[in-house]
Design an enzyme around this catalytic site. Sequence first.
Site, PDB file in Angstrom:
ATOM      1  CE1 TYR A 126       2.120   5.280  -4.041  1.00  0.00           C
ATOM      2  CE2 TYR A 126       0.476   3.270  -4.902  1.00  0.00           C
ATOM      3  CZ  TYR A 126       2.349   3.625  -4.191  1.00  0.00           C
ATOM      4  OH  TYR A 126       3.165   2.794  -4.222  1.00  0.00           O
ATOM      5  N   GLY A 127      -3.395   8.799  -4.141  1.00  0.00           N
ATOM      6  CA  GLY A 127      -4.869   8.904  -4.294  1.00  0.00           C
ATOM      7  C   GLY A 127      -5.223  10.706  -4.986  1.00  0.00           C
ATOM      8  CB  CYS A 153      -9.617   4.066   0.824  1.00  0.00           C
ATOM      9  SG  CYS A 153      -8.039   4.919   1.306  1.00  0.00           S
ATOM     10  CB  CYS A 200      -3.122   0.342  -2.175  1.00  0.00           C
ATOM     11  SG  CYS A 200      -3.427   1.908  -3.010  1.00  0.00           S
ATOM     12  CG  ASP A 213      -2.039   1.422   1.605  1.00  0.00           C
ATOM     13  OD1 ASP A 213      -2.022   1.860   0.736  1.00  0.00           O
ATOM     14  OD2 ASP A 213      -1.952   1.587   2.327  1.00  0.00           O
ATOM     15  CB  SER A 214       0.041   4.547  -0.703  1.00  0.00           C
ATOM     16  OG  SER A 214      -1.160   4.834   0.001  1.00  0.00           O
ATOM     17  CD  GLU A 219      -0.141   6.492   6.347  1.00  0.00           C
ATOM     18  OE1 GLU A 219       1.068   6.638   6.723  1.00  0.00           O
ATOM     19  OE2 GLU A 219      -0.422   5.819   5.832  1.00  0.00           O
ATOM     20  CG  HIS A 278      -5.441   4.803   5.314  1.00  0.00           C
ATOM     21  ND1 HIS A 278      -4.707   4.578   3.543  1.00  0.00           N
ATOM     22  CD2 HIS A 278      -4.007   4.618   5.306  1.00  0.00           C
ATOM     23  CE1 HIS A 278      -3.423   4.693   3.045  1.00  0.00           C
ATOM     24  NE2 HIS A 278      -2.872   4.672   4.745  1.00  0.00           N
TER      25      HIS A 278
HETATM   26  N1  DGL Z   1      -4.793   2.885   1.520  1.00  0.00           N
HETATM   27  C1  DGL Z   1      -5.457   3.501  -0.215  1.00  0.00           C
HETATM   28  C2  DGL Z   1      -6.241   3.058  -0.671  1.00  0.00           C
HETATM   29  O1  DGL Z   1      -7.032   2.224  -0.594  1.00  0.00           O
HETATM   30  C3  DGL Z   1      -4.972   5.087  -0.465  1.00  0.00           C
HETATM   31  C4  DGL Z   1      -3.956   5.276  -1.409  1.00  0.00           C
HETATM   32  C5  DGL Z   1      -3.155   6.190  -1.074  1.00  0.00           C
HETATM   33  O2  DGL Z   1      -2.536   7.119  -0.600  1.00  0.00           O
HETATM   34  O3  DGL Z   1      -4.158   8.249  -1.868  1.00  0.00           O
HETATM   35  O4  DGL Z   1      -6.835   3.561  -1.833  1.00  0.00           O
END
Ligand code: DGL
Length: 272
Positions: free
Chosen positions: A49-50, A191, A80, A17-18, A159, A193
């Site tokens: 990443y988003g 997501c 992710c 994941d990011s 985070e 997170h």
């Molecule tokens: N956990 C990532 C997801 O499921 C988050 C991505 C991010 O870094 O924005 O989209």
Amino acid sequence: MANTEPSLPGNPIGIFDSGVGGLSVWREIVRQLPAENTVYVADQAHIPYGQRPLDEVRHLTENVTRFLLTQGAKLIVVACNTASGAALHTLREKFPDVPFVGMEPAVKPAVERTRTGAIGVIATPVTFQGDLFAGLVARFGNGVKLHTRACPGLVEAVEAGALDTPETEALLRHYLTPMLAAGIDQLVLGCTHYPFLSATIQRIVGSEVTLIDPAPAVARQVGRVLTQRGLAAPSTQPGQHHFYTSGDAAKFSAIARRLLGDEPLNVTAISI
Ligand code: DGL
């Protein structure tokens, strides 16, 4: 450089994941498949990443995949939604011998379960831009009212470990209130997170709204693919788990322990 050895059942499952969000998938994989070894990568140098262009997300995920292959990953879980939506098909093209399991917002189960005919989906901006989401809506979205909302700021809150602060709650209320007014009874956590915000989200939406986290279904799919390919762990001993971050190892460790409520983790910093 990619590992050229053939994959063996004792090799680890690679998960990335990011950031720490993919741990919501990792914990479910470990719960369902306790004998599997795992290697987890958090690409925290490049989070979120988003909010990056699709091409950049593709490039980042290829680099993480190469790293996981050097660790002998026998299967890679793209834990992710953003990376899956942007890059799963290009990863499968570039690494045709590697089995990948990705995430997608759980629109199908939400549509099957809704009684009000209105469902909500929360995710990152990039997840809603990809073809994968458009395809899900086209296949399963007929006959329901689909309320989508990109939620910048929530990944950063998780985070930072701000799972239940007044600021995070205010942000969630801002995103969720219009969906509640529209009568949703299913809320898809699009997501990885967001499951760590479940308690706060449930408090806001109330018990009439069901939260849908796809992690258990993804872990079941991992088990199926391993069995089909003869790659399930041969031993019954509990698996070993290694964590890598392209960010700060001590920070990752602290937040991961908070999220998982677990023993200290074996975390190494890497540059990707
Ligand atoms: N956990 C990532 C997801 O499921 C988050 C991505 C991010 O870094 O924005 O989209």
